[in-house]
Design a protein around this motif. Structure first.
Motif, PDB file in Angstrom:
ATOM      1  N   TRP A 261       0.648  -1.096  -0.019  1.00 43.73           N
ATOM      2  CA  TRP A 261      -0.069  -0.096  -0.012  1.00 43.73           C
ATOM      3  C   TRP A 261       0.709   1.273   0.037  1.00 43.73           C
ATOM      4  O   TRP A 261       0.383   2.577  -0.617  1.00 43.73           O
ATOM      5  CB  TRP A 261      -1.051  -0.258   1.210  1.00 43.73           C
ATOM      6  N   TRP A 268       0.686   5.770   4.494  1.00 42.98           N
ATOM      7  CA  TRP A 268      -0.537   6.329   5.377  1.00 42.98           C
ATOM      8  C   TRP A 268      -0.845   7.815   5.608  1.00 42.98           C
ATOM      9  O   TRP A 268      -0.716   8.367   6.778  1.00 42.98           O
ATOM     10  CB  TRP A 268      -0.143   5.620   6.941  1.00 42.98           C
ATOM     11  N   SER A 270      -3.104  11.062   5.124  1.00 45.48           N
ATOM     12  CA  SER A 270      -4.409  11.667   5.900  1.00 45.48           C
ATOM     13  C   SER A 270      -5.749  11.040   5.035  1.00 45.48           C
ATOM     14  O   SER A 270      -6.584  10.708   5.816  1.00 45.48           O
ATOM     15  CB  SER A 270      -4.539  13.128   5.760  1.00 45.48           C
ATOM     16  N   TRP A 273      -6.347   7.805   6.486  1.00 44.47           N
ATOM     17  CA  TRP A 273      -7.068   7.660   7.622  1.00 44.47           C
ATOM     18  C   TRP A 273      -8.251   8.068   7.499  1.00 44.47           C
ATOM     19  O   TRP A 273      -9.215   7.569   8.384  1.00 44.47           O
ATOM     20  CB  TRP A 273      -6.198   8.721   8.513  1.00 44.47           C
ATOM     21  N   LEU A 276     -10.251   5.273   6.389  1.00 44.14           N
ATOM     22  CA  LEU A 276     -10.450   4.211   7.306  1.00 44.14           C
ATOM     23  C   LEU A 276     -11.481   4.507   8.338  1.00 44.14           C
ATOM     24  O   LEU A 276     -12.214   3.896   8.754  1.00 44.14           O
ATOM     25  CB  LEU A 276      -9.046   4.239   8.001  1.00 44.14           C
ATOM     26  N   GLU A 279     -15.113   3.837   6.815  1.00 44.38           N
ATOM     27  CA  GLU A 279     -14.960   2.581   7.050  1.00 44.38           C
ATOM     28  C   GLU A 279     -15.511   2.126   8.218  1.00 44.38           C
ATOM     29  O   GLU A 279     -16.626   1.402   8.665  1.00 44.38           O
ATOM     30  CB  GLU A 279     -13.972   1.714   6.263  1.00 44.38           C
ATOM     31  N   CYS A 280     -14.873   2.638   9.409  1.00 42.86           N
ATOM     32  CA  CYS A 280     -15.223   2.277  10.727  1.00 42.86           C
ATOM     33  C   CYS A 280     -16.344   2.409  11.045  1.00 42.86           C
ATOM     34  O   CYS A 280     -17.252   1.674  11.641  1.00 42.86           O
ATOM     35  CB  CYS A 280     -14.074   2.842  11.631  1.00 42.86           C
TER      36      CYS A 280
END
Lengths: 298, 315
Positions: A261, A268, A270, A273, A276, A279-280
């Motif tokens: 990735w 990783w 912004s 994040w 993510l 998705e959470c």
């Protein structure tokens, strides 16, 4: 009662593991993983078992790891089963290892469910002529039986050393050059030529992605040095080989996915994040919805 | 379905990241001092310097960081008694700037030769390697083979003149015991990716043209004699892998070898400096930290690890 609990725990944990494997397989998965199966003897000594039993338990661990890799979608697995240097061990131990090899190879060919199910082609890499005749025969049979499988590859390195592999590749490249230069054209031997004649490449293996060595030793010990010297993540785990399992493999795969990735772009950053986070939130919302729906029903 | 699985995967990665964060806060035991009597010390240490993951840093800054790391390492090796050192960087920053390297290490001025043999000086004759009955290649052929290894000889340094008025007695004692090591000469091999696989290919090419060889197969000893011979690179028994780029220390990253010559790593013990502190958040543009050179704690930790390693040689 304890038995019931144990088997319930086993089936739950194995379902959980399978679920996790499915989740992992949704991301990038390494094409080629290599294992140095180290620590069978120390494992046996620790438990006051015979060395031979340590090797047998090591074989069962290999079967487990192989199955996990195949479920994940790994295309090629290479294992260091026996080094040319290991012939220096006691006659008794070498004999036991040869016997184990012969038995298991025959077993694989007779009850080849796992191999057939996953379409595994077996390659035995190394100086096969150094093995006892009966083992050579079972090698030939096992390779013959699986030669038409094309979904994945299992490379069994025995008896093998990396320097022997490199030297053999050099010899083959030289022979090719000598043969081709008879017509007068002069081409220098390149890195790519040597690469082509590596035993792993000759067997159709993709480039190596990950190498894992068990039992805490942090060396390559003459295994896949040419392949592992570049673009390969090396993992040294203190676990003895017979104890190895899914939980040892999990962080290795996760680390690999982070690498891919990161290479694909941005790392990783912004944006990752944020996605993510979304998705959470989506997950939590979905789960809550289902839970409340279920509660409404009852 | 795939979307759900992917989301779950991201969640899994998130928890993994948290776990590695927590693990990074666990304090590791302090390594022993340099002068600690360790069970075994490496005879040939390799220092692999990587600058991975940091495209924004200029080559000059990276080179400076590498030079500083090497200078420190040579000092520590002197103190501990390691007399053979190899330094590797993938791109060859060090090999192409070999004059700067030798300046930093205060090697007496020696101009590099301009021909294809890129060494500075012939090293001390190494002990004969395990070559039993191989017929060596004719000298003519070998001398045309560029092994791409630069060799620096750091002569014995004079004992340091630092002496304080106070505490002279104690200082004198330590100086005397370590004086012996401080004056050792050190041989340094400077290599890059092109000293590895490409050299194996070139050696194959030379051997193909060697008339005498064509009668028999290449043996491991033949290749070994060339690659680890006089102008080549002998096998290190210990390697410290260090990534100078600050972004590589933000999260846990597995060990990689960045193209180190594959022939020589047969029995090399690896020590990977994988400390990471995620305190500089990944997304912060404030993370314009400079690359950091190797520090002594890493070195000492490596030595501790090496002294505990067991060698069985296949038996």
């Amino acid at each position: 009662m304890a038995d019931l609990l144990n088997s319930a725990y086993d089936s739950v944990s194995s379902t959980f593991r399978r679920g996790l494997i499915k989740v992992l397989a949704a991301g990038p998965v390494p094409q080629h993983v290599a294992f140095v199966m180290d620590g069978n003897r120390r494992y046996a000594r620790q438990r006051n078992m015979a060395i031979k039993e340590g090797h047998t338990n090591g074989f069962y661990a290999l079967q487990q790891i192989l199955e996990i890799c195949l479920l994940l979608g790994v295309k090629c697995v290479t294992v260091f089963a026996f080094s040319i240097e290991n012939f220096k061990r006691s006659e008794e131990e070498v004999g036991a290892l040869m016997e184990l090899a012969e038995t298991k190879l025959l077993e694989l060919t007779k009850h080849g469910e796992m191999l057939d199910q996953h379409g595994v082609r077996l390659n035995v890499l190394g100086r096969i002529e150094m093995l006892p005749e009966n083992v050579q025969k079972s090698v030939r049979v096992a390779q013959e039986v699986t030669k038409n499988n094309s979904k994945s590859i299992l490379n069994l390195c025995m008896p093998y050393t990396s320097r022997d592999e490199i030297t053999t590749a050099v010899e083959l490249a030289i022979q090719e050059k000598v043969a081709s230069s008879l017509d007068g054209t002069e081409h220098p031997i390149t890195e790519a030529d040597i690469e082509r004649y590596m035993m792993t490449t000759l067997g159709g293996s993709p480039p190596l992605d990950i190498l894992i060595r068990s039992s805490g030793v942090k060396r390559l010990s003459d295994f896949l040095m040419w392949q592992a010297s570049e673009n390969v993540q090396l993992h040294f785990t203190p676990t003895y080989w017979p104890d190895i399992g899914f939980w040892d493999l999990l962080p290795v795969i996760l680390d690999y996915q982070v690498k891919v990735w990161t290479q694909q772009g941005g790392g990783w950053g912004s944006d990752r994040w944020v996605s993510l986070g979304i998705e959470c939130v989506a997950l939590v919302v979905t789960v809550t919805l289902f839970a409340s729906l279920a509660r409404l029903r009852t | 379905m795939l979307f759900l699985l992917r989301s779950l995967l991201h969640v899994l990665h998130f928890f993994y990241y948290l776990l590695t964060l927590i693990a990074s806060w666990k304090s590791r035991p302090q390594p022993h001092e340099l002068s600690y009597p360790r069970k075994q010390l490496p005879r040939h240490l390799a220092l692999l310097l990587a600058s991975d993951g940091d495209e924004s840093t200029s080559g000059d800054v990276t080179l400076e960081c590498f030079l500083e790391s090497i200078q420190r390492t040579v000092g520590w090796c002197r103190e501990v008694g390691i007399r053979k050192l190899t330094v590797y960087d993938r791109e060859g920053f060090l090999s192409t700037n070999i004059e700067q390297v030798s300046q930093r290490l205060s090697v007496p001025a020696q101009l590099p030769q301009e021909d294809e043999i890129s060494e500075i000086e012939y090293p001390l004759t190494p002990p004969p390697s395990d070559v039993s009955d191989s017929r060596p290649l004719s000298p003519v052929n070998l001398s045309s083979l560029d092994l791409d290894v630069s060799i620096l000889e750091i002569p014995a340094a004079p004992p340091s003149k630092q002496e304080s008025i106070g505490g002279v007695k104690h200082r004198r004692k330590t100086l005397l015991s370590s004086e012996k090591h401080n004056t050792d000469e050190i041989t340094i091999h400077v290599v890059s990716r092109s000293s590895g696989k490409p050299v194996v290919a070139r050696a194959a090419h030379v051997m193909a043209n060697d008339q005498k060889r064509q009668q028999r197969r290449v043996a491991i000893q033949d290749l070994n004699a060339i690659l680890e011979g006089d102008r080549g690179l002998p096998s290190p028994d210990f390697m410290i892998v260090y990534n100078t780029s600050p972004s590589s220390h933000r999260r846990k990253r597995p060990l990689e070898l960045y193209g180190f010559p594959p022939w020589q790593i047969t029995l090399t013990e690896f020590h990977y400096c994988n400390e990471y502190s995620p305190l500089s958040w990944p997304w912060a543009g404030l993370s314009s930290r400079k690359p950091e050179p190797l520090n002594e704690i890493n070195f000492r930790r490596g030595l501790d690890e090496f002294s505990e390693a067991q060698m069985r040689f296949g038996k």
